[in-house]
Write a protein that holds these residues in place. Structure first.
Motif, PDB file in Angstrom:
ATOM      1  N   ALA A  72      17.114  16.891  23.588  1.00 15.70           N
ATOM      2  CA  ALA A  72      16.796  17.673  22.284  1.00 15.70           C
ATOM      3  C   ALA A  72      15.449  17.280  21.558  1.00 15.70           C
ATOM      4  O   ALA A  72      15.368  16.134  21.063  1.00 15.70           O
ATOM      5  CB  ALA A  72      17.990  17.731  21.442  1.00 15.70           C
ATOM      6  N   TYR A  85      10.143  27.754  23.785  1.00 16.96           N
ATOM      7  CA  TYR A  85      11.043  28.374  24.624  1.00 16.96           C
ATOM      8  C   TYR A  85      10.235  29.262  25.534  1.00 16.96           C
ATOM      9  O   TYR A  85      10.379  29.313  26.790  1.00 16.96           O
ATOM     10  CB  TYR A  85      12.084  28.908  24.051  1.00 16.96           C
ATOM     11  CG  TYR A  85      13.117  29.884  24.881  1.00 16.96           C
ATOM     12  CD1 TYR A  85      13.989  28.973  25.752  1.00 16.96           C
ATOM     13  CD2 TYR A  85      12.882  31.030  25.022  1.00 16.96           C
ATOM     14  CE1 TYR A  85      14.949  29.889  26.688  1.00 16.96           C
ATOM     15  CE2 TYR A  85      13.596  31.902  25.708  1.00 16.96           C
ATOM     16  CZ  TYR A  85      14.480  31.276  26.899  1.00 16.96           C
ATOM     17  OH  TYR A  85      15.478  31.859  27.583  1.00 16.96           O
ATOM     18  N   ARG A 102      23.595  28.798  16.748  1.00 17.50           N
ATOM     19  CA  ARG A 102      24.767  28.312  17.343  1.00 17.50           C
ATOM     20  C   ARG A 102      25.879  27.888  16.248  1.00 17.50           C
ATOM     21  O   ARG A 102      25.339  27.708  15.108  1.00 17.50           O
ATOM     22  CB  ARG A 102      24.316  27.026  18.154  1.00 17.50           C
ATOM     23  CG  ARG A 102      23.484  27.242  19.396  1.00 17.50           C
ATOM     24  CD  ARG A 102      23.645  28.379  20.095  1.00 17.50           C
ATOM     25  NE  ARG A 102      22.902  28.424  21.637  1.00 17.50           N
ATOM     26  CZ  ARG A 102      21.793  29.169  21.648  1.00 17.50           C
ATOM     27  NH1 ARG A 102      21.315  29.856  20.600  1.00 17.50           N
ATOM     28  NH2 ARG A 102      21.091  29.092  22.879  1.00 17.50           N
ATOM     29  N   ALA A 110      18.814  26.921  18.239  1.00 18.51           N
ATOM     30  CA  ALA A 110      18.446  26.387  19.299  1.00 18.51           C
ATOM     31  C   ALA A 110      18.117  27.580  20.560  1.00 18.51           C
ATOM     32  O   ALA A 110      18.364  28.360  20.521  1.00 18.51           O
ATOM     33  CB  ALA A 110      19.314  25.203  19.670  1.00 18.51           C
ATOM     34  N   TYR A 112      17.627  26.319  24.936  1.00 20.72           N
ATOM     35  CA  TYR A 112      18.016  25.661  26.193  1.00 20.72           C
ATOM     36  C   TYR A 112      17.043  26.167  27.424  1.00 20.72           C
ATOM     37  O   TYR A 112      17.200  27.319  27.572  1.00 20.72           O
ATOM     38  CB  TYR A 112      19.379  25.480  26.101  1.00 20.72           C
ATOM     39  CG  TYR A 112      20.264  25.052  25.024  1.00 20.72           C
ATOM     40  CD1 TYR A 112      20.211  23.747  24.918  1.00 20.72           C
ATOM     41  CD2 TYR A 112      20.623  26.215  24.235  1.00 20.72           C
ATOM     42  CE1 TYR A 112      21.191  23.348  23.764  1.00 20.72           C
ATOM     43  CE2 TYR A 112      21.277  25.763  23.123  1.00 20.72           C
ATOM     44  CZ  TYR A 112      21.450  24.492  22.741  1.00 20.72           C
ATOM     45  OH  TYR A 112      22.241  23.927  21.799  1.00 20.72           O
ATOM     46  N   LYS A 120      17.155  19.140  31.701  1.00 20.69           N
ATOM     47  CA  LYS A 120      17.425  20.025  30.598  1.00 20.69           C
ATOM     48  C   LYS A 120      17.128  19.687  29.539  1.00 20.69           C
ATOM     49  O   LYS A 120      17.295  18.576  28.999  1.00 20.69           O
ATOM     50  CB  LYS A 120      19.059  20.361  30.780  1.00 20.69           C
ATOM     51  CG  LYS A 120      19.572  21.524  29.788  1.00 20.69           C
ATOM     52  CD  LYS A 120      21.078  21.699  29.783  1.00 20.69           C
ATOM     53  CE  LYS A 120      21.540  22.924  28.957  1.00 20.69           C
ATOM     54  NZ  LYS A 120      22.930  22.902  29.122  1.00 20.69           N
ATOM     55  N   ALA A 122      16.664  20.845  25.089  1.00 25.46           N
ATOM     56  CA  ALA A 122      16.814  21.970  23.940  1.00 25.46           C
ATOM     57  C   ALA A 122      15.878  21.711  22.917  1.00 25.46           C
ATOM     58  O   ALA A 122      15.043  20.743  22.771  1.00 25.46           O
ATOM     59  CB  ALA A 122      18.364  21.437  23.400  1.00 25.46           C
ATOM     60  N   VAL A 124      15.498  22.307  18.828  1.00 22.06           N
ATOM     61  CA  VAL A 124      16.599  22.556  17.835  1.00 22.06           C
ATOM     62  C   VAL A 124      15.509  22.601  16.494  1.00 22.06           C
ATOM     63  O   VAL A 124      15.094  21.803  16.098  1.00 22.06           O
ATOM     64  CB  VAL A 124      17.530  21.541  17.826  1.00 22.06           C
ATOM     65  CG1 VAL A 124      18.446  21.722  16.608  1.00 22.06           C
ATOM     66  CG2 VAL A 124      18.065  21.420  19.058  1.00 22.06           C
TER      67      VAL A 124
END
Length: 129
Positions: A72, A85, A102, A110, A112, A120, A122, A124
């Motif tokens: 993250a 993103y 969230r 956030a 993802y 993976k 994130a 935030v």
């Protein structure tokens, strides 16, 4: 700070660098070190140390994404989350959750995604809108 640095494995460091250069730029993070084996990212500031490293695994085996593992990254604003993103998806990343609030904590905004190697991540932001 709890974490000294993080490393993500990649089968193709050059492709990973191109991907992360685009994704991390909206967060004010840039490549502070790069050679044929490693690329290190840190804050876009004079003398900043790399805190995120992308490289082939040290043991010489194929890079793989861990099931349940996620990195993250902090963003200062919701706009940074949105921009990073969008860059990730445009650069070939896979959506794992579009930007939005969230229920995890107050103001937890956030997004993802998975990188080109399946790791993976994130993005935030915990600041108020």
């Amino acid at each position: 700070m709890l974490i000294s640095y993080a490393t993500l494995g990649s089968q193709n460091r050059e492709a990973a660098k191109a991907f992360y250069d685009l994704v991390l730029a909206p967060l004010g993070i840039k490549a502070t070190y790069a050679d044929t084996d490693f690329v290190g990212y840190g804050p876009d500031a004079e003398g900043a140390k790399a805190e995120l490293w992308i490289c082939k695994p040290y043991n010489g085996q194929d890079a793989s994404a861990g099931n349940g593992s996620m990195l993250a990254l902090n963003a200062a604003s919701r706009a940074q989350v949105d921009a990073a993103y969008a860059a990730a998806i445009a650069a070939g990343g896979k959506d794992e959750g579009k930007p939005g609030l969230r229920d995890y904590a107050p103001n937890f905004y956030a997004a993802y995604f998975r990188d080109l190697d399946g790791n993976k991540l994130a993005l935030v932001c915990r600041a108020e809108a």
